[in-house]
Design a protein around this motif. Structure first.
Motif, PDB file in Angstrom:
ATOM      1  N   GLU A  20       0.866  -1.185   0.000  1.00 38.85           N
ATOM      2  CA  GLU A  20       0.000   0.000   0.000  1.00 38.85           C
ATOM      3  C   GLU A  20       0.895   1.225   0.000  1.00 38.85           C
ATOM      4  OE1 GLU A  20      -3.766   1.952   2.472  1.00 38.85           O
ATOM      5  OE2 GLU A  20      -2.928   0.005   3.026  1.00 38.85           O
ATOM      6  N   VAL A  21       0.645   2.130  -0.937  1.00 40.73           N
ATOM      7  CA  VAL A  21       1.513   3.297  -1.119  1.00 40.73           C
ATOM      8  C   VAL A  21       1.528   4.132   0.158  1.00 40.73           C
ATOM      9  CG1 VAL A  21       1.872   5.406  -2.458  1.00 40.73           C
ATOM     10  CG2 VAL A  21       1.071   3.327  -3.595  1.00 40.73           C
ATOM     11  N   ALA A  75       8.034   1.788   3.319  1.00 42.29           N
ATOM     12  CA  ALA A  75       6.837   2.271   2.621  1.00 42.29           C
ATOM     13  C   ALA A  75       7.179   2.669   1.192  1.00 42.29           C
ATOM     14  CB  ALA A  75       6.236   3.454   3.362  1.00 42.29           C
ATOM     15  N   PRO A  76       6.523   2.072   0.192  1.00 43.33           N
ATOM     16  CA  PRO A  76       6.811   2.440  -1.213  1.00 43.33           C
ATOM     17  C   PRO A  76       6.195   3.784  -1.568  1.00 43.33           C
ATOM     18  CG  PRO A  76       5.052   0.818  -1.123  1.00 43.33           C
ATOM     19  CD  PRO A  76       5.517   0.998   0.293  1.00 43.33           C
ATOM     20  N   GLU A  77       6.874   4.531  -2.411  1.00 48.52           N
ATOM     21  CA  GLU A  77       6.340   5.808  -2.873  1.00 48.52           C
ATOM     22  C   GLU A  77       5.263   5.622  -3.926  1.00 48.52           C
ATOM     23  OE1 GLU A  77       9.580   8.179  -4.178  1.00 48.52           O
ATOM     24  OE2 GLU A  77      10.498   8.343  -2.176  1.00 48.52           O
ATOM     25  N   ASN A 129      -6.124  -4.621   0.610  1.00 45.76           N
ATOM     26  CA  ASN A 129      -7.588  -4.580   0.501  1.00 45.76           C
ATOM     27  C   ASN A 129      -8.071  -3.203   0.108  1.00 45.76           C
ATOM     28  OD1 ASN A 129      -7.729  -7.271   1.281  1.00 45.76           O
ATOM     29  ND2 ASN A 129      -7.902  -6.771   3.459  1.00 45.76           N
ATOM     30  N   HIS A 130      -7.380  -2.170   0.595  1.00 42.40           N
ATOM     31  CA  HIS A 130      -7.798  -0.803   0.273  1.00 42.40           C
ATOM     32  C   HIS A 130      -7.655  -0.522  -1.209  1.00 42.40           C
ATOM     33  CE1 HIS A 130      -7.139   3.555  -0.193  1.00 42.40           C
ATOM     34  NE2 HIS A 130      -8.083   3.657   0.725  1.00 42.40           N
ATOM     35  N   ASP A 131      -6.478  -0.897  -1.755  1.00 38.49           N
ATOM     36  CA  ASP A 131      -6.266  -0.668  -3.190  1.00 38.49           C
ATOM     37  C   ASP A 131      -7.154  -1.559  -4.029  1.00 38.49           C
ATOM     38  OD1 ASP A 131      -4.394   1.217  -2.597  1.00 38.49           O
ATOM     39  OD2 ASP A 131      -2.697  -0.158  -2.714  1.00 38.49           O
ATOM     40  N   ARG A 132      -7.397  -2.810  -3.543  1.00 38.85           N
ATOM     41  CA  ARG A 132      -8.260  -3.713  -4.293  1.00 38.85           C
ATOM     42  C   ARG A 132      -9.680  -3.167  -4.360  1.00 38.85           C
ATOM     43  NH1 ARG A 132      -7.505  -7.755  -1.427  1.00 38.85           N
ATOM     44  NH2 ARG A 132      -5.734  -8.633  -2.572  1.00 38.85           N
TER      45      ARG A 132
END
Length: 239
Positions: A20-21, A75-77, A129-132
């Motif tokens: 999650e970004v 954390a990925p950007e 789940n949020h991005d999905r």
């Protein structure tokens, strides 16, 4: 790959991270030593540039004991475009003596003296789940936008209708004001014409009616005109 598996590793094939970004992703690994020996382990990554935090990174597991390890990814950007990862986590393990400390076991790994207990885990990215839910909601955006466009079109039509009614109403009010203004300005002329016509009719009626009736009509008309002019000047003075 290893020639001998000194530890039971769970999971033993791949390590999943819910991406999650802007948020760190963590995953847990359980290492169990089911032998009668003390086993030391050390975590290494095939991609040192990727920020992976392992706690504990190295430790000694007693016989018939387990150790839980937490692996945290920075954390990925931005989310990976294809959600594919070619990285691996290498778990090195070696049998040590009972009196060995963690620092002493690290010397064994540095010398590469023992390689029989190496084990690899493949790193796998999983959409959170949020991005999905965001992707699932994107499929509904088309119909939602279409419904909103229809509603906006209907609202625009209603707005134009209301605007037309207001324009017509203002036009009628404006014309009424102009007509009233012109009528007020022309009232003296209208009354003057009325008086002149009345006098003309009276003069023409001399041949028909007697002098007494003619005088009575003249007095009545004069009385009406006098009182009308008086009332008109009183209104203007009051205004």
């Amino acid at each position: 790959m290893s020639r001998e598996k000194l530890l039971d590793i769970e999971p033993d094939q791949e390590l999943s991270f819910h991406i999650e970004v802007g948020k760190q992703a963590s995953s847990a690994i359980r290492l169990c030593n089911n032998s009668q020996n003390h086993v030391a382990f050390k975590f290494m990554s095939s991609n040192p540039r990727k920020m992976l935090y392992v706690r504990p990174r190295t430790e000694i597991i007693s016989p018939r004991s387990c150790c839980d390890v937490e692996v945290t990814m920075a954390a990925p950007e931005e989310a990976p475009s294809d959600m594919q990862c070619n990285d691996n986590i290498l778990i090195k393990s070696v049998v040590v003596h009972l009196w060995y400390t963690v620092e002493q076991s690290q010397q064994l790994f540095k010398k590469n003296k023992y390689e029989d207990g190496d084990w690899k885990l493949r790193v796998v990215y999983v959409l959170s789940n949020h991005d999905r839910s965001g992707e699932e909601g994107a499929s509904l955006n088309g119909s939602t936008v279409q419904e909103r466009s229809l509603n906006d079109t209907e609202q625009d039509r209603n707005g134009r209708r209301v605007g037309d009614l207001l324009t017509r109403g203002l036009t009628i009010v404006f014309l009424c004001l102009i007509f009233g203004y012109i009528l007020v300005k022309m009232l003296p002329i209208i009354w003057s014409l009325t008086f002149m016509i009345t006098v003309f009719v009276i003069n023409m009626g001399r041949r028909v009616v007697s002098d007494s009736i003619q005088d009575w009509i003249a007095r009545a008309m004069f009385y009406l005109c006098f009182h009308w002019i008086q009332a008109l000047f009183q209104r203007r003075a009051a205004a």
